[in-house]
Design an enzyme around this catalytic site. Sequence first.
Site, PDB file in Angstrom:
ATOM      1  N   SER A 295       0.788  -1.233   0.000  1.00 22.36           N
ATOM      2  CA  SER A 295       0.000   0.000   0.000  1.00 22.36           C
ATOM      3  C   SER A 295       0.821   1.285   0.000  1.00 22.36           C
ATOM      4  O   SER A 295       0.265   2.375  -0.119  1.00 22.36           O
ATOM      5  CB  SER A 295      -0.969   0.025   1.186  1.00 22.36           C
TER       6      SER A 295
ATOM      7  N   LYS B 263      -6.981   4.122   8.267  1.00 22.56           N
ATOM      8  CA  LYS B 263      -5.980   5.044   7.713  1.00 22.56           C
ATOM      9  C   LYS B 263      -6.485   6.481   7.715  1.00 22.56           C
ATOM     10  O   LYS B 263      -5.727   7.410   7.996  1.00 22.56           O
ATOM     11  CB  LYS B 263      -5.604   4.602   6.294  1.00 22.56           C
TER      12      LYS B 263
END
Length: 305
Positions: free
Chosen positions: A202, A245
Amino acid sequence: NEAKDEGDNKKTKLDLVPESLKIDVSAIEKLVRWYCREAGVRSLNKYIEKISRKLALQVVAENEGTELTEKSTRKTSTWVVSDENLEEYVGQPIFTSDRLYEKDPLPNGIVMGLAWTSMGGSALYIETQAIKRGTDSDGKQKGGGMLKVTGQLGNVMEESTQIAYTVARAKLAEIDPSNSFFDDIDLHMHVPEGATPKDGPSAGITMTTSMLSIAMDKPISNDLAMTGEISLTGKVLPVGGIKEKVMAARRAGIRCIILPIGCQRDFEEMPEYLKEGLEIYFAEDYNTVFDVAFGNKRQNEESRR
């Protein structure tokens, strides 16, 4: 009469507790942010119990005139446990600042990414620095075109660095064919907190942006964070943990976030209070990431407001 005596005894015991004694909301908020970030409240409950035991000991000791150890003695005149004196009861914070860099813009080659951990989301800085070699006896440049990576990265993340390096080289060749930075200079990429193992794809777009920042001598704003896997052709692929996140980004004071377009539904399903006030860009390929990170797209959006 016995019942009356028992009532008087209870009243006497209650009178021992100072009326001002309490755990303030600011202390609870500090516990949640800096001591116990994991899902659930088990850890928070343990800290509150620890504070309560220490307060009880201090109340009894002061009423009976008992001398406590330096560690257990009340350091302040107040019976209110707040964010200011919390450390007296639970020690130093487990977690440190969410920001490694406060400067705006960030130094060249540094970009904030977003990671998912067992404690939820966290900021993940990517740092890239240039290593310029000397010349040999014939005056030719030594080195160039090499990438060194550190930070205890797993196999998947190490592969991501190589993909990001290729994408960054291709992007630089596209926008500035005369720039030979990647041919002339070696790069060292590091992911801080080297004692913590890291893995996953990611950080791909973050790594690419970090390398281009140092290559073009252009810094990135410190209110921007991003997450997304990158393919060899520059496609931005979806990743997991979007809610965690985004929470990490808010905690770090981030205003602008770049997410893969494949994560748009995950973001839209989040509660409104998490989305409020954020500037979100969904990227299908790296061109969008580049435009946002290096100012073109954000400037255009702001000028239309």
